[in-house]
Write a protein that holds these residues in place. Sequence first.
Motif, PDB file in Angstrom:
ATOM      1  N   THR A 214      51.239 -80.708 -12.586  1.00  0.00           N
ATOM      2  CA  THR A 214      51.768 -79.338 -12.518  1.00  0.00           C
ATOM      3  C   THR A 214      52.123 -78.813 -13.913  1.00  0.00           C
ATOM      4  O   THR A 214      51.960 -77.628 -14.200  1.00  0.00           O
ATOM      5  N   GLU A 215      52.619 -79.699 -14.783  1.00  0.00           N
ATOM      6  CA  GLU A 215      52.917 -79.266 -16.145  1.00  0.00           C
ATOM      7  C   GLU A 215      51.637 -78.870 -16.877  1.00  0.00           C
ATOM      8  O   GLU A 215      51.619 -77.917 -17.646  1.00  0.00           O
TER       9      GLU A 215
ATOM     10  N   VAL B 103      48.822 -77.693 -15.608  1.00  0.00           N
ATOM     11  CA  VAL B 103      48.089 -76.511 -15.122  1.00  0.00           C
ATOM     12  C   VAL B 103      48.950 -75.246 -15.086  1.00  0.00           C
ATOM     13  O   VAL B 103      48.482 -74.198 -14.646  1.00  0.00           O
ATOM     14  N   LYS B 104      50.185 -75.340 -15.598  1.00  0.00           N
ATOM     15  CA  LYS B 104      51.061 -74.183 -15.387  1.00  0.00           C
ATOM     16  C   LYS B 104      50.640 -72.924 -16.135  1.00  0.00           C
ATOM     17  O   LYS B 104      51.031 -71.839 -15.748  1.00  0.00           O
TER      18      LYS B 104
END
Lengths: 337, 351
Positions: free
Chosen positions: A141-142, A144-145
């Motif tokens: 998630t970090e 692709v943020k």
Amino acid sequence: MKVVMLGNSGVGKTTYMASLYGIMQQKIDGFSLKANDTADGNRLLELANHISSGRYPDATSNRNEYNFYLQYQEKEIFSFSWSDYRGSAIRSMSDDKQSEILVNELKKADGIMMFCDCDALMAKNKLKAMNEIRRITYLFTEAVKNIEHPISLAIVLTKIDKLVQFQEDIFNPFEGLISVINASEYILGSFIPVACSHQFINVPLPLLFALRFSVVYQVNLAEYMLNYHYNRYEEFKKNSQGIMGNIKWFVDSWNGDTTDAKNAELELAKAVQQYQIFEHIKEPVLALNKYLENLPIIEENLTFKDYASICEKTKIKYNLPNFIAQNKQKQDTFGWF
Amino acid sequence: MKITMLGNNASGKTCYMLGMYAFMSMGLKGFTLTATDPDQDLRLMDQWEALIGDNILPPPTQPQSQESPIYIYDFSFNYGAKPLIDFEWIDYRGGALADDSSRADATFLRQKSRQSDCLFLCIPAEYLQEEIVNDRGEVNNRAKLKVAGTNKLAVNRINSILTEIQQEIKQSKNDGQPVPIAIVITKFDLIYGKRSKEAITRDIQELFNPLFIENSGWLTMICPVSLGKDIRIEDNKIIGEIDPVNVHLPLVFAIYSQLRKDVITVKDSYDNIQERKNRVENDIKTQQSKWNSFFKQKEIAGKVSSLRNQETELAKKEKEIQDITQKMQLVAKELDKVSMFLGNQEIKASV
């Protein structure tokens, strides 16, 4: 294009890569894989041989980057790089060089494969598996943020040959990640059960899924650019015609500017170039979509039971091609001396 | 945005934060909470794993440095992996609240509390086992003194910080709105099923009375949280199955409150620009209607250009309002069943 694998030590990342390379030396629905560096290819084939006879590769101690060509009907379609990491890199502090590179590569990835061990997911105490999935989810998630383009996330459930049957609770630790994928406009996720041992199940699916969005993006881009240049060609062509066109031609020529007729010619050349790219990848993209159409894609309305049921049904078996098996026999014979 | 947690020793502040982080970093209804530093994520998870795997309680929070006698975490709150808001989470040594305020960290804490955008008051449920206010509104002073009269819950110290904040707001020239407060009832499993929501709300309102006075302006949320059922501490170890409940809601409330504040600020700015734009429009009309307008073309053109700039600014602000409203809609859904108060009035989250 860049593909990155995420997973803890012992989850089967290197085993997967070697098995896939071995299997994709033959055409799988028209697709095959070729390493740019012959030495890399040979090393992977040797590992694939060992795996088929039950000998698994040692844990990866250093990061290795491989460059491949995805081929379709023996034509080179896309080149991509694929990095194999030491599994413990995902739980190392940033002063560990591999961990730092992994974080940076994830941010540049076009497709990500997240490896999870079914054995650990089925354990009574899921704490370890949950914590591992949590850290991987965090890194993903970090990474692709800040993306502004679609990305594929293949959640590879490894060692499914150890399962009697897929059960719903395997998917419990993924509940949060599923919700994030469903809430995202850019992430397309899929659960892909895989086995790489005495039998090879679903092995080509994760890589082809991870590449899918980028590949589709490229074909869409080529189509868009083709239309763009063709429309500009038509516009310049129209402007160059008639009395006004002749006057403008005279003025442009006098001023030393590019004439509309010349611009039309340049735009047509660009459109032709895009058309060739489009034609080159159109068929493989259609074939790829067809090949992947039955995958358990993560969707809003599906339950854990649905995922379990689809995963249970998605079990395509593959074999290493004969020439690798023969090669294996030769090597075994040599082993006696 | 800055969030500060207030609570005395053993109020469960750090355990709550670890549980919330572990739970939310895995993803929850599309939301994720992520440490902006990957090493911070690892450190938090090491503590969480020690807590749930080996049942080892986290060590008391240690100051980050001599200059900054508290611990600050940088987090990002995301939806569908897209950042909604970044914020600082301020944790500190629980004893600081009860200590003499001349101590550096206690002073620093009070200062940080005053500068925060949201305060979390951590109240362990064991102090809410006995009824303080009955359903007829009668106060059991003995029970109240048992909780508020000792230093265990630091009620007096917390109320004094709140009063300081309110006084500071009155003196300052800002919007006059006090910071939102999330009252986090930690270890709620201890009283679950034994006390009703209404009874607990009455007791909290009595203990932190300044927050619930009519027209006080405080936006308050009361939220029970738990790391799981039948969790208890024996010999400094946690016993019981970890299964966090509601741990994300106080944070969602903080985010909602910040977005609410942001949207008001942007709307004010929008209105100011609109007002300036109207004035310029009128000026242009007046000048154009005058007999000598022909000779003032340059001046008029300057005003028209300023008008265009203001229109661009307005479009930007409109987009900003739209973005914040969308974010508010996402978080407001989560606050549907939460007890929120504005002064003494119970309210619902709205967009």
